[in-house]
Write an enzyme that holds these catalytic residues in place. Structure first.
Site, PDB file in Angstrom:
ATOM      1  N   SER A 146      -2.963   2.192  -2.207  1.00  0.00           N
ATOM      2  CA  SER A 146      -1.754   1.647  -2.818  1.00  0.00           C
ATOM      3  C   SER A 146      -0.715   2.750  -3.040  1.00  0.00           C
ATOM      4  O   SER A 146      -0.280   3.381  -2.091  1.00  0.00           O
ATOM      5  CB  SER A 146      -2.108   0.919  -4.116  1.00  0.00           C
ATOM      6  N   ASP A 299       5.922   0.101  -1.881  1.00  0.00           N
ATOM      7  CA  ASP A 299       4.930   1.172  -1.871  1.00  0.00           C
ATOM      8  C   ASP A 299       4.209   1.201  -0.519  1.00  0.00           C
ATOM      9  O   ASP A 299       4.487   0.377   0.355  1.00  0.00           O
ATOM     10  CB  ASP A 299       3.961   1.012  -3.047  1.00  0.00           C
ATOM     11  N   ASP A 301       1.401   0.295   0.839  1.00  0.00           N
ATOM     12  CA  ASP A 301       0.772  -0.894   1.428  1.00  0.00           C
ATOM     13  C   ASP A 301       1.597  -2.153   1.200  1.00  0.00           C
ATOM     14  O   ASP A 301       1.145  -3.261   1.479  1.00  0.00           O
ATOM     15  CB  ASP A 301      -0.666  -1.075   0.942  1.00  0.00           C
ATOM     16  N   ASP A 303       2.685  -3.946  -1.360  1.00  0.00           N
ATOM     17  CA  ASP A 303       2.388  -5.043  -2.286  1.00  0.00           C
ATOM     18  C   ASP A 303       3.197  -4.933  -3.575  1.00  0.00           C
ATOM     19  O   ASP A 303       3.206  -5.869  -4.370  1.00  0.00           O
ATOM     20  CB  ASP A 303       0.887  -5.157  -2.572  1.00  0.00           C
TER      21      ASP A 303
END
Length: 575
Positions: A146, A299, A301, A303
């Site tokens: 993340s 960010d 990834d 999400d």
């Protein structure tokens, strides 16, 4: 050095590990015994969300062996739980080694006789969640850490509903993973024909789903030239955000080129976290230079999403996660009503540490608002619980995560970016900005100000310090904070609400146990404390409120509320 650490390191030196791994261990033995101790003092814990940690050699590190062993445990549980062909989807982000870890995961799953759908290249985490449902998979894995620093990587496990693991599957998978004590227990190779590469076809299905979430496409046609600045912060958002904005009908997208290329070293930022103002600084600079209407950043990834807007003084600011949630929830609830597509079965969902302003205006709109523990897996579980009787509109949490509609069961910055831009277009069509909209909500429902304070404590000693802080608050709770009496204490670990004035207690129902404490004050303030499940941090959440009778008093009240939070932090001796 402790004998057990030396013994574990020697086992790796003597065991079935590659020469590069052994060379790294020998180097640590000679040059950095402290780092060697941290790498071996424990096994990296496979928690309810999977794995996350620093990359490197050792039992407490993310590497191909810890990834492979976790995958074997997950595969074993899938084989026990599913009859017939088992299907799993796998994705990864832009971090260093993420592709390699995803391929190892795919190979181990395939060797276990599981049919694997592996994305051909990096993709956002929310698309993985969508894909599980779209391809009728029984589970999924995404290799990502993340928004953590570049040294980290991770492994997030999903179940057949597209949500991260919840009871009983989380504990059962953990048990299976813990039974894998050696890489020799892993099926590393075989049955490679079980792996199918996926890409554009799934992308199109996902983008079509997101496009269908639009409430006011007619207004976007009029405001198509909304000037948007976007940064993927070297992450996966670049794969889908520009395309979804194009499909929504926006024609003036400006990408922060310095951060457009996926790069696991994240060269332009200290932390690839859009919650950090530093990570958004290049975007703010570009937005100001070109006279943009809105700034968005995702960010690695994709999400989480951060939003920048101009305030009432025509100055660029970054909204916090609560403010964006308030705007997005309010837009979706009110726009659906205005379009005549709302229903008395509609509901929204948020976490217990997200602003209570959402509860307040949801009640004003006559719509249900459920509160769950921190983490989108609990929102996904709430959707599953009510999917035959209620209609999920949106969910969110203060840490910049939002989910619109129920086709994705994890936070989704791709759909959030699209709907936030639509929301900005609708506001501009009325001659307003998003900041104007926020002030209007404050005037109508009351002004809330929130702040997050994260205290980092790394390593073995840090975990003990965090545990001691929670124990101290649990055993010796404050009677008053900043002169305001504590009127209620919610202990989600004990699942008990306590009235400190008379000592009476009541059960907290409907939520699993969690190491979270909340203190409610007589003046309406709320303080929450919880150790992070993914980082070596303890997090304190502060929320204060007051009436805003007139927008001309916004600055005055904002200063007063900020001062109240500072006084609370000072009184609790947290800084």
């Amino acid at each position: 050095m402790e004998a057990n650490i030396q013994e574990k390191a020697q086992q790796w030196l003597d065991g079935p590990f590659d020469e590069a791994t052994k060379s790294e261990i020998r180097k640590l033995q000679k040059e950095n015994p402290e780092a060697l101790a941290d790498a071996f003092y424990k096994n990296l814990e496979f928690g309810t969300g999977g794995l996350r940690g620093i990359m490197g050699a050792g039992t407490n590190r993310i590497n191909k062996y810890t990834i492979g062993m976790a995958t074997q445990g997950f595969a074993n549980y899938l084989k026990k739980s599913v009859q017939g062909e088992i299907r799993i989807a796998i994705a990864h982000d832009s971090r260093n080694n993420s592709r390699s870890f995803a391929e190892i995961t795919a190979q181990v799953m395939a060797a276990n006789g599981i049919r694997v759908f592996l994305f051909e290249s990096l993709r956002p985490t929310p698309e993985l969640s969508f894909t599980i449902r779209h391809l009728r998979c029984h589970g999924g894995v995404v290799c990502t850490a993340s928004h953590n620093p570049k040294e980290y990587n991770g492994y997030k496990a999903y179940w057949s509903d597209g949500g991260q693991l919840v009871p009983p599957h989380d504990k059962n998978v953990i048990d299976e993973v813990n039974r894998i004590t050696s890489p020799e227990a892993v099926k590393w190779e075989g049955q490679a024909d079980n792996i199918t590469l996926i890409g554009q076809e799934v992308d199109d299905a996902y983008l079509d789903m997101v496009k269908a979430l639009s409430v006011n496409p007619d207004i976007i046609k009029k405001q198509h030239d909304l000037k948007i600045v976007y940064t993927p912060i070297h992450g996966t958002g670049i794969t889908l955000v520009p395309e979804i904005l194009k499909r929504f009908g926006f024609t003036s997208l400006h990408i922060v080129e310095e951060q457009a290329t996926p790069d696991g070293n994240f060269p332009t930022v200290v932390y690839p976290n859009p919650e950090e103002a530093e990570a958004m600084s290049l975007g703010l600079k570009k937005a100001e230079e070109i006279g943009a209407d809105i700034l968005l950043g995702t960010d690695p990834d994709a999400d989480r999403v951060a939003v920048g807007v101009k305030n009432h003084k025509n100055k660029w600011i970054l909204l916090n996660g609560n403010q964006t949630a308030v705007l997005l929830f309010n837009y979706l609830i009110s726009a659906r009503k205005q379009k005549g597509i709302s229903s008395d079965k509609d509901y929204v969902c948020k976490t217990i540490v997200t602003t209570d302003l959402i509860d307040r205006f949801a009640k004003s709109h006559g719509i249900r608002c459920f509160n769950v523990l921190t983490g989108f897996k609990w929102i996904a579980e709430k959707i599953r619980e009510h999917e035959d009787e209620l209609n999920f509109v949106c969910g969110g949490e203060e840490s910049y995560g939002y989910m619109i509609g129920d086709k994705t069961r994890d936070k989704d910055a791709i759909s959030a970016v699209a709907l936030i831009c639509e929301m900005a277009a609708v506001a501009r069509d009325r001659g307003q900005t998003l900041f104007d909209e926020l002030i209007s909500i404050y005037q109508r429902e009351g002004m809330y100000l929130e702040k997050l304070l994260s205290i980092t404590r790394k390593g073995r000693d840090g975990a003990a310090e965090i545990a001691a802080m929670m124990q101290q608050f649990r055993e010796n709770p404050p009677r008053a904070v900043n002169g305001s009496p504590v009127t209620a204490i919610y202990d989600y670990q004990l699942q008990q609400a306590k009235n400190p004035k008379d000592g009476t207690t009541a059960p907290i129902t409907g939520l699993p146990k969690s190491n979270v404490l909340q203190f409610l004050l007589a003046d309406g303030s709320k303080i929450s404390a919880r150790p992070s499940g993914t980082e070596p941090k303890i997090k304190f959440y502060f929320s204060v409120q007051d009436a805003l009778p007139d927008k001309s008093r916004y600055d005055e009240l904002d200063e007063q509320l900020a001062g109240r939070i500072a006084a609370i932090i000072d009184d609790l001796k947290l800084q």
